[in-house]
Write a protein that holds these residues in place. Structure first.
Motif, PDB file in Angstrom:
ATOM      1  N   ALA A 185       0.975  -1.145  -0.052  1.00  0.00           N
ATOM      2  CA  ALA A 185       0.035   0.006   0.099  1.00  0.00           C
ATOM      3  C   ALA A 185       0.705   1.107  -0.007  1.00  0.00           C
ATOM      4  O   ALA A 185       0.597   2.163  -0.796  1.00  0.00           O
ATOM      5  N   VAL A 207       2.521   2.155  -3.193  1.00  0.00           N
ATOM      6  CA  VAL A 207       1.454   2.739  -4.320  1.00  0.00           C
ATOM      7  C   VAL A 207       1.202   4.214  -3.930  1.00  0.00           C
ATOM      8  O   VAL A 207       1.415   5.047  -4.597  1.00  0.00           O
ATOM      9  N   ALA A 260      -5.187   0.666  -2.460  1.00  0.00           N
ATOM     10  CA  ALA A 260      -3.907   0.841  -1.565  1.00  0.00           C
ATOM     11  C   ALA A 260      -4.711   1.004  -0.040  1.00  0.00           C
ATOM     12  O   ALA A 260      -4.427   0.597   0.981  1.00  0.00           O
TER      13      ALA A 260
END
Ligand code: ADP
Ligand code: MG
Length: 991
Positions: A275, A278, A292
């Motif tokens: 996450a 990103v 994410a």
């Protein structure tokens, strides 16, 4: 608005209360001046005089002013004299100030006196204790710990003994004889658990009148009442012994859970990493962003305290987005979404409600061959299937049902153990919530930071922690007697309390205990300076700022008291202080013996003391020479506590009796309080002002936001306490009935009558049953004497025949059931006398008492065990959208009624069966069983209600099982109600 104006004109309620007391204070002072003329002997003679006047009809209220003046005058006479108190020589130097007298009046009236720390509450209590003890009944002072009970009883004992009263003090290790002596004193000091456990032992276990230790529940003053009735009240007192049959599945389940835990840990780390990768990129698409955020939410479900997750949440926007998604998946029309989001996890953890659940994936992982193995089967459905299965005979059905019940309880126990293990791994941190010492898991009190040796988490959680830590798993225990602190203290005729901080909880005191809070003004005005909180992004920055603050004061020589909310924080801060070469004392779970001494020295020049919040409460911090000029004691709070009251307590440690002093709290967004309940308002501010690492925020209205967060937690805790009490109220009614019968059996000087009161009831039931059975027969409505004789013979070995059952029966109809009952009872009673003829009275009484106690204790303990299970099964019903409390009340009532019927029946069966030798050997067995006293912690009633659970309205079954009849029936020797003037058995009741 209106109330603000009202207050401005008339003052607050407390101010008005205080004003009304002034004339009384003046009167007491005037009387005391007269008493100064008396000799010691004349003053001491007042005690006898007061007792005589009470006997002659005056009331305690009539005597109050004189009695208070006697105490004040006795204090004056003691001034300058030295006494030994807990191994130290102390010089008496106290004469009650006017505000202390007011406090005493409030206590006598059964209120809570709120008086700041250092105002001398220990002395305040002597006046009402002396006055109320004049009644000859046992007055009690409840302290926070054993040491204070010892110290205060011996220090204040100076006055009581001078005035001719006796003072006792309960201590943990005392044996029953010694305890009885303490209670036989006029005044007894001790901790709440000592009082509570003595009650439980007296009522639940004593098997002879001379084993009882308590004599009264008349008047108690609870010192630091908030910490006893609020902080400790979430948890009942329990006496328990080992469970004979318990089957422990922890060792078998532990490797499975450990494996799940590490899988989930890896998974969560990966999710956060992905996450963040990103989110750190520029220009990501909406879909990427949403994905994410979903990953972070998954981590929040799977491991809410995951380090990197918390790190990611420092970014306010991310935190907000995750919260948004959280509410979305939880909203009703997105049920499927929630499952989908959670499907990659092995289990889910709810940090707020403390619930842990396996997911489908989790179930398949630990039990690939039998995924059903960890699902609770549908009990009612299965039972119904068996019931309607036509291929089974009635007997086979019963057998099949029993088998299924067993299978069911096995499985639910396994699931329960598993869920406790998950909690142990995910929610309980070593050295924060518990420590491991000597191969034992020991609870750390969340309020005081002290170790609580001997106490265990309930409901298998403690065993789960033991399994997690690889130390021996101790046997599960069963409740032998239990009561909540609240219900214990509600038994007193009069209750009073004192504390420095009651005002924030005044409503609760009023609602639950009917106690009003009277705020007593301080003797000298308080000049403490309270700074606004400083708020930081991270704990690290916060700690550094605290260290800077301490350093500065230390260099100047000003003493500092640093309060933390966990042992972990204490240790961290202590290490940091060491690095800076600042000498300091640490008070926490690991060295609490010296606590009181260290706290007493915390006011000296350059003293730095680190303490978990309430450590050393009850010890007064006096300023050393020269410290006042340096600004007095400076108090630092290293975080805000869940409850505002505890923060006030910490602040109150400085500026006693008009001393200078100051206080300040430090907060970070990583603190649990802020994370869980702070909302994102403060995060937004940090973002809006573009604050960075090391920046600090300080503003009075921020303090307000923090208080709002605290209020939310307080509210939640209040509901838990209220709920504990609601559940215990059910038990309380049952306990009252059982204990009343027990007391009667134990203490009545006519045990024969108590015993035959029960036999009477059993016979009446048998006759009633026979009447009903006869009425149900369509073809023949004659009274069925054969059936009645058979029923009686099943209980009493007396070979009743149908032919002898004649009383009250005319033309084969039962016209006077009472006459028939009396005929039967007489027969039983005569047989009983014959059987025991020649037995010395004392022995017979013993036999009679124990015929009742044997059945009552055995079944009551089984009942408590059943209630334990009923209560823990309640948390499952929350999911069924039912209010567990109402369900609990209904079922509990049913089980209790059955139990009482069974008790009566067993007493009847015991009547001709028990012998003295059998009783004695049974008692030996009981006494050889180890017992344990626990003041249990943690919510145990399935936490809070579902949000949409129905408000509590359902009918409560009436507890109408009375042992003594409301209106006495006609006894055999009573005069006959027909008005003949003859005895009933010689008249209408004649056989
Ligand atoms: P609290 O329980 O209210 O915090 P304590 O009972 O521990 O306070 O008393 C604090 C200190 O005040 C003690 O050292 C006690 O000796 C002192 N003190 C109390 N009352 C008086 C008094 N009337 N005159 C002088 N000193 C007093
Ligand atoms: Mg005190």
């Amino acid at each position: 608005m209106f109330s603000a104006i009202f207050k401005a004109i008339f003052g607050t309620k407390s101010q008005r209360d205080v004003k009304k007391m002034l004339p009384l204070v003046r009167r007491i002072n005037d009387i005391e001046i007269q008493y100064q003329q008396l000799t010691d002997e004349q003053l001491q003679a007042k005690t006898v005089e007061f007792k005589n006047r009470l006997a002659a009809g005056e009331t305690l209220d009539d005597l109050m002013c004189e009695a208070f003046a006697v105490v004040k005058n006795a204090c004056r006479r003691m001034c300058g004299k030295e006494f030994e108190v807990c191994g130290q020589m102390l010089k008496w130097d106290m004469i009650p100030f006017d505000v202390q007298i007011m406090g005493g009046i409030a206590l006598h009236r059964g209120a809570i006196a709120e008086m700041a720390t250092g105002e001398g509450k220990t002395l305040v209590a002597t006046m009402p204790l002396y006055l109320n003890a004049l009644s000859g009944r046992n007055c009690q002072l409840v302290t926070v710990n054993d040491y204070l009970a010892r110290r205060d009883s011996s220090w204040m004992g100076v006055i009581f003994r001078f005035l001719g009263l006796t003072v006792g003090c309960l201590q943990n290790m005392q044996m029953p004889d010694e305890r009885r002596e303490q209670y036989n004193c006029d005044i007894t000091y001790g901790t709440n658990s000592e009082f509570g456990f003595d009650y439980l032992r007296d009522m639940g276990m004593a098997s002879d009148a001379d084993q009882l230790v308590q004599r009264d529940h008349f008047y108690a003053i609870i010192d630091e009442i908030d910490s006893i009735l609020i902080d400790e009240a979430r948890t009942p007192l329990i006496i328990s012994g080992p469970v004979p049959m318990s089957k422990d599945q922890f060792s078998e389940l532990k490797p499975l859970v450990a494996d799940l835990y590490s899988r989930q840990n890896l998974l969560c780390s990966r999710l956060v990493r992905e996450a963040r990768a990103v989110l750190d990129k520029e220009n990501i698409s909406d879909a990427e962003f949403e994905e994410a955020i979903t990953k972070l939410l998954q981590v929040k479900f799977g491991m809410p305290t995951h380090r990197q997750l918390l790190h990611a949440f420092e970014n306010g926007e991310i935190l907000r987005e995750v919260d948004r998604l959280d509410s979305k998946v939880h909203s009703d029309n997105n049920r499927g979404l929630l499952q989908e989001v959670q499907s990659i996890l092995y289990f889910t953890i709810d940090e707020k409600t403390h619930e842990a659940d396996l997911t489908e994936l989790g179930r398949r992982t630990i039990s690939p061959d039998d995924p059903e193995g960890f699902i609770i089967p549908d009990l009612l459905g299965e039972l119904h299937k068996i019931e309607v299965n036509e291929t089974l005979s009635a007997a086979e059905k019963i057998e099949a049902k029993e088998k299924f019940q067993e299978f069911f309880s096995d499985k639910s126990e396994r699931l329960h153990d598993l869920s406790q293990l998950l909690k142990a791994y995910c929610l309980f941190e070593k050295d924060v919530n518990y420590v491991v010492m000597d191969r034992k898991v020991m609870i750390v009190d969340e309020h005081t930071g002290r170790l609580m040796p001997g106490r265990r988490f309930s409901d298998g959680l403690h065993q789960a922690l033991e399994a997690k830590e690889g130390v021996p798993v101790e046997a599960e225990t069963q409740t032998m007697a239990t009561i909540t602190i609240q219900n214990y203290f509600r038994m007193y005729d009069k209750l009073a309390g004192m504390t420095g901080t009651a005002e924030t909880e005044a409503a609760e005191f009023h609602q639950i205990y009917k106690l009003d809070v009277v705020v007593i003004p301080t003797n000298r005005p308080c000049i403490r300076k309270d700074d606004s909180d400083s708020i930081f992004k991270t704990k690290r920055e916060k700690f550094n700022a605290i260290l800077d603050d301490i350093q500065e004061r230390y260099d100047a020589g000003q003493p500092v008291l640093l309060g933390t909310i966990s042992v972990d924080d204490s240790e961290k801060l202590s290490r940091m202080l060491k690095i800076r070469n600042i000498p300091h004392n640490v008070l926490n779970a690991k060295n609490h013996q010296r606590e009181a001494e260290i706290v007493a020295h915390a006011g000296q020049v350059r003293a730095v003391t680190v303490a978990t919040n309430m450590a050393g409460r009850g010890t007064d911090i006096k300023l050393g020479p020269g410290v006042a000029e340096l600004g007095g004691l400076h108090v630092i709070g290293s975080s805000r506590h869940d409850s505002r009251r505890i923060d006030r307590q910490l602040r109150g440690r400085c500026s006693r009796q008009g001393d200078p002093g100051s206080s300040k709290f430090y907060v970070s967004l990583e603190d649990d309080l802020m994370r869980l309940f702070g909302g994102d308002r403060i995060v937004k501010i940090f973002d809006r002002f573009g604050l960075k690492e090391g920046d600090e925020l300080q503003h009075p209205w921020l303090d307000h936001s923090i208080e709002t967060a605290q209020k939310r937690v307080e509210q939640q805790h209040f509901s838990i306490r209220k709920r504990t009490l609601d559940f215990d109220d059910v038990m309380n009614k049952q306990r009252e009935i059982v204990y009343a019968l027990r007391k009667d059996a134990l203490l009545s000087d006519k045990p024969h009558d108590v015993l035959f009161g029960i036999i009477d009831q059993v016979v009446e039931n048998s006759v009633n049953d026979a009447v009903n059975a006869s009425a149900a027969k369509k073809e023949d409505s004659r009274f069925d004497r054969e059936a009645l004789a058979a029923a009686l013979n099943a209980v009493f070995p007396l070979e009743f025949t149908a032919g002898e059952l004649t009383a009250g029966i005319t033309n084969d109809r039962l016209t006077d059931p009472r006459a028939l009952e009396i005929q039967i009872i007489d027969r039983i009673e005569n047989a009983y006398r014959e059987r025991n003829a020649g037995m010395p009275d004392e022995q017979l009484a013993y036999l009679q008492r124990h015929t009742i106690l044997e059945a009552l204790d055995r079944l009551w303990q089984e009942h408590l065990y059943a209630m334990d299970h009923l209560r823990s099964s309640m948390s499952l019903r929350v999911y069924a959208q039912k209010d567990p409390l109402i369900e609990y009340k209904n079922e509990a009532f049913g089980i209790f009624k059955n139990m009482m019927d069974q008790v009566y029946m067993d007493v009847a069966k015991n009547l001709f069966r028990l012998t003295i030798t059998r009783i004695e050997s049974f008692e030996e067995l009981l006494n050889s069983m180890p017992q344990e006293m626990v003041h249990q912690t943690l919510e145990q009633f399935g936490g809070s209600l579902p949000d949409n659970a129905p408000a509590e309205v359902a009918e409560e079954p009436v507890m109408n099982i009375t042992f003594h009849r409301e209106t006495p029936k006609v006894g055999r020797n009573d005069s006959c109600p027909c008005g003949s003037g003859k005895k009933y058995k010689k008249c209408c009741g004649k056989e």
